[in-house]
Design an enzyme around this catalytic site. Structure first.
Site, PDB file in Angstrom:
ATOM      1  N   ASN A   1      25.506  68.475 -21.411  1.00 40.41           N
ATOM      2  CA  ASN A   1      26.724  68.428 -20.584  1.00 40.41           C
ATOM      3  C   ASN A   1      27.942  68.080 -21.439  1.00 40.41           C
ATOM      4  OD1 ASN A   1      26.432  68.919 -17.578  1.00 40.41           O
ATOM      5  ND2 ASN A   1      24.664  67.611 -17.962  1.00 40.41           N
TER       6      ASN A   1
ATOM      7  N   GLY B   1      22.711  65.596 -24.488  1.00 35.87           N
ATOM      8  CA  GLY B   1      24.155  65.859 -24.526  1.00 35.87           C
ATOM      9  C   GLY B   1      24.560  67.297 -24.267  1.00 35.87           C
TER      10      GLY B   1
ATOM     11  N   HIS C   1      24.956  64.347 -11.139  1.00 34.72           N
ATOM     12  CA  HIS C   1      23.574  64.049 -10.769  1.00 34.72           C
ATOM     13  C   HIS C   1      22.859  65.371 -10.486  1.00 34.72           C
ATOM     14  CE1 HIS C   1      20.285  61.620  -9.217  1.00 34.72           C
ATOM     15  NE2 HIS C   1      20.176  62.516  -8.249  1.00 34.72           N
TER      16      HIS C   1
ATOM     17  N   ASP D   1      24.444  56.331  -7.981  1.00 32.55           N
ATOM     18  CA  ASP D   1      24.525  57.611  -7.253  1.00 32.55           C
ATOM     19  C   ASP D   1      25.097  57.528  -5.841  1.00 32.55           C
ATOM     20  OD1 ASP D   1      23.254  58.764  -9.470  1.00 32.55           O
ATOM     21  OD2 ASP D   1      21.270  58.434  -8.618  1.00 32.55           O
TER      22      ASP D   1
ATOM     23  N   LEU E   1      23.356  51.303 -16.118  1.00 29.34           N
ATOM     24  CA  LEU E   1      24.299  51.020 -15.034  1.00 29.34           C
ATOM     25  C   LEU E   1      25.607  50.539 -15.661  1.00 29.34           C
ATOM     26  CD1 LEU E   1      24.209  51.017 -11.925  1.00 29.34           C
ATOM     27  CD2 LEU E   1      23.562  48.612 -12.022  1.00 29.34           C
ATOM     28  N   ILE E   2      26.726  51.118 -15.231  1.00 31.18           N
ATOM     29  CA  ILE E   2      28.028  50.698 -15.779  1.00 31.18           C
ATOM     30  C   ILE E   2      28.371  49.310 -15.214  1.00 31.18           C
ATOM     31  CG2 ILE E   2      30.510  51.244 -15.801  1.00 31.18           C
ATOM     32  CD1 ILE E   2      29.044  53.297 -17.379  1.00 31.18           C
TER      33      ILE E   2
HETATM   34  C1  GRF Z   1      21.534  66.070 -16.516  1.00 34.06           C
HETATM   35  O1  GRF Z   1      20.596  66.698 -15.689  1.00 34.06           O
HETATM   36  C2  GRF Z   1      22.385  65.125 -15.682  1.00 34.06           C
HETATM   37  O2  GRF Z   1      22.578  65.564 -14.379  1.00 34.06           O
HETATM   38  C3  GRF Z   1      21.553  63.901 -15.673  1.00 34.06           C
HETATM   39  O3  GRF Z   1      20.975  63.831 -16.950  1.00 34.06           O
HETATM   40  C4  GRF Z   1      20.867  65.135 -17.512  1.00 34.06           C
HETATM   41  C5  GRF Z   1      21.603  65.072 -18.815  1.00 34.06           C
HETATM   42  O4  GRF Z   1      21.400  66.141 -19.627  1.00 34.06           O
HETATM   43  N1  GRF Z   1      22.334  62.752 -15.265  1.00 34.06           N
HETATM   44  P1  GRF Z   1      22.235  66.290 -20.968  1.00 34.06           P
HETATM   45  O5  GRF Z   1      22.029  65.033 -21.799  1.00 34.06           O
HETATM   46  O6  GRF Z   1      23.675  66.491 -20.610  1.00 34.06           O
HETATM   47  O7  GRF Z   1      21.637  67.467 -21.652  1.00 34.06           O
END
Ligand code: GRF
Length: 193
Positions: free
Chosen positions: A14, A12, A105, A146, A88-89
């Site tokens: 991001n 998490g 991605h 993707d 997958l959603i």
């Molecule tokens: C990120 O590299 C994102 O691009 C990919 O999964 C990773 C997630 O990292 N889809 P985090 O859980 O946000 O740390």
């Protein structure tokens, strides 16, 4: 103020970058809920600290799509943000929230994307290809992994002594600046490119 719902399956970071940018007042939005595909993941801890509502909905549950739809109808997102979400959603959700679901991605799509390209495997494939740069891509989510329309991309260099880990770290740092920036633009109606 716009409403975001985040989906995550992992640590998490991001999610955290979005929480932090909202806290600093740079995104005029609130995260009304977090959906994860399993218990015990870091994203749930981060949501708890930030007082965000959460739901754990395993992709193998028989009512997977309807459980997601139910939460979304409670949390009423303007934008659904996938942040390290590995399932997958369901098509039903994509149809109901057309052009309102985005993903990040960790490579420059359309290369190094699609089924099987996740986590470390993406960076290993980039290194094996001999590419001298990689990066990250924000795109709309469609029913194929993707492959939805690209919204924004940002590059990072690949160095000769990179390992999948060092490259992943460099890309992830770039994700943390690109994703909040794109979200801010999308919800304010500006072009995100
Ligand atoms: C990120 O590299 C994102 O691009 C990919 O999964 C990773 C997630 O990292 N889809 P985090 O859980 O946000 O740390």
């Amino acid at each position: 103020m716009k409403r975001l719902v985040v989906f995550a399956s992992g640590s998490g970071t991001n999610l955290q970058s979005i929480i932090d940018v909202i806290d600093r007042g740079h995104i005029d939005a609130t995260i009304t809920g977090l959906i994860t595909s399993r218990k015990g993941v870091g994203a749930l801890e981060r949501a708890k600290v930030a007082e965000i509502k959460t739901a754990v909905i395993p992709p193998d549950s028989t009512n997977f799509a309807s459980a997601i739809m139910e939460k979304l109808s409670d949390w009423r997102p303007d934008l659904i943000v996938l942040a390290g979400y590995t399932a997958l959603i369901p098509g039903e959700v994509i149809q109901a929230y057309k052009n309102q679901i985005i993903n990040i991605h960790p490579a420059l799509l359309p290369r190094f994307g699609g089924k099987g390209f996740y986590g470390r495997k993406v960076h290993e494939a980039v290194l094996e290809s001999g590419a001298d740069h990689s990066g990250c891509t924000v795109h709309y989510v469609t029913e194929e992994y993707d492959r939805g329309p690209i919204i924004a991309q940002r590059e990072v260099p690949v160095y000769a002594d990179d390992t999948a880990e060092t490259l992943a770290r460099r890309v992830l740092a770039m994700e943390h600046s690109l994703y909040p920036e794109v979200i801010a633009k999308l919800i304010s109606g500006k072009s995100a490119t």
